[in-house]
Write a protein that holds these residues in place. Structure first.
Motif, mmCIF file in Angstrom:
data_model
loop_
_atom_site.group_PDB
_atom_site.id
_atom_site.type_symbol
_atom_site.label_atom_id
_atom_site.label_comp_id
_atom_site.label_asym_id
_atom_site.label_seq_id
_atom_site.Cartn_x
_atom_site.Cartn_y
_atom_site.Cartn_z
ATOM 1 N N SER A 8 41.981 31.493 48.129
ATOM 2 C CA SER A 8 41.133 32.353 47.137
ATOM 3 C C SER A 8 41.334 32.118 45.765
ATOM 4 N N LEU A 9 40.434 31.800 45.070
ATOM 5 C CA LEU A 9 40.514 31.536 43.739
ATOM 6 C C LEU A 9 39.871 32.544 42.783
ATOM 7 N N PRO A 10 40.587 32.994 41.643
ATOM 8 C CA PRO A 10 39.927 34.142 40.777
ATOM 9 C C PRO A 10 38.466 33.634 40.147
ATOM 10 N N SER A 11 37.452 34.504 40.053
ATOM 11 C CA SER A 11 36.394 34.055 39.613
ATOM 12 C C SER A 11 36.284 34.059 38.065
ATOM 13 N N PRO A 12 35.689 33.310 37.141
ATOM 14 C CA PRO A 12 35.646 33.515 35.830
ATOM 15 C C PRO A 12 35.893 34.906 35.364
ATOM 16 N N ILE A 13 34.969 35.904 35.961
ATOM 17 C CA ILE A 13 35.018 36.941 35.241
ATOM 18 C C ILE A 13 36.400 37.746 35.636
ATOM 19 N N ALA A 52 32.426 41.487 23.778
ATOM 20 C CA ALA A 52 32.104 42.998 24.483
ATOM 21 C C ALA A 52 31.162 42.644 25.651
ATOM 22 N N ASP A 53 30.746 42.023 25.703
ATOM 23 C CA ASP A 53 29.656 41.730 26.898
ATOM 24 C C ASP A 53 30.494 41.419 28.184
ATOM 25 N N LEU A 54 31.270 40.227 27.856
ATOM 26 C CA LEU A 54 32.377 39.917 28.807
ATOM 27 C C LEU A 54 33.249 41.125 29.291
ATOM 28 N N TYR A 55 33.795 41.853 28.541
ATOM 29 C CA TYR A 55 34.518 42.933 28.696
ATOM 30 C C TYR A 55 33.610 43.891 29.793
ATOM 31 N N ARG A 56 32.621 44.329 29.194
ATOM 32 C CA ARG A 56 31.891 45.224 30.256
ATOM 33 C C ARG A 56 31.643 44.546 31.619
ATOM 34 N N GLU A 57 31.438 43.243 31.808
ATOM 35 C CA GLU A 57 31.166 42.477 32.920
ATOM 36 C C GLU A 57 32.676 42.614 33.602
ATOM 37 N N ALA A 58 33.681 42.232 32.934
ATOM 38 C CA ALA A 58 35.021 42.218 33.548
ATOM 39 C C ALA A 58 35.503 43.569 34.250
ATOM 40 N N VAL A 59 35.030 44.650 33.400
ATOM 41 C CA VAL A 59 35.367 46.310 34.076
ATOM 42 C C VAL A 59 34.386 46.550 35.258
ATOM 43 N N GLU A 60 33.183 45.975 35.133
ATOM 44 C CA GLU A 60 32.276 46.305 36.440
ATOM 45 C C GLU A 60 33.005 45.567 37.632
#
Length: 140
Positions: A8-13, A52-60
């Motif tokens: 199991s590898l972490p996703s980029p997000i 900020a867009d990447l952060y929103r995706e990571a939070v989701e």
């Protein structure tokens, strides 16, 4: 790696999320994020319009995975004292797991910053308005 071995590898997000979790939003530089994700800055900006867009995706992603335990505990029903007890025990377990940053990514990622950008700081506030939180607090 042997054939048929499951790793199991972490996703980029997920890797970006863990970086935000450890360093905070402001503390996580583009270099930190791209190194964790294994991509170039150009690829980051091609996939996400901004940090900020990447952060929103990571939070989701965090909300769907690690953060989902809170919703499961609150949705279980029962007396409010029992439900809150389950929530606190599950949170204590989740937020102190070995090899993971401590605390809740949604709240700790913005703590060390003095961000005045409502697009970032509004996300933790929006999370508190989820239906499961509203039902448990009697505000549904």
């Amino acid at each position: 790696m042997r054939s048929g071995e499951n790793v199991s590898l972490p996703s980029p997000i997920g890797a970006a999320g863990e970086t935000f979790w450890r360093l905070g939003y402001e503390g996580a530089s583009i270099a930190d994020l791209t190194a964790a994700m294994g991509i170039t800055p150009q690829s980051l900006y091609a996939a996400f319009t901004s940090k900020a867009d990447l952060y929103r995706e990571a939070v989701e992603q965090y909300r769907r995975e690690e953060g989902a335990a809170a919703g499961r505990n609150l949705a279980g029903g029962g007396h409010v004292v029992e439900v809150i007890g389950k929530l606190l025990r599950a949170s204590a377990h989740e937020f102190t797991r070995l090899g993971r940053p401590r605390g809740c990514m949604i709240s700790t990622a913005v703590l060390p910053s003095k961000i005045r950008q409502s697009q970032i700081t509004s996300r933790p506030c929006a999370v508190r308005r989820w239906p499961c939180w509203r039902r448990a607090s009697g505000r549904a």
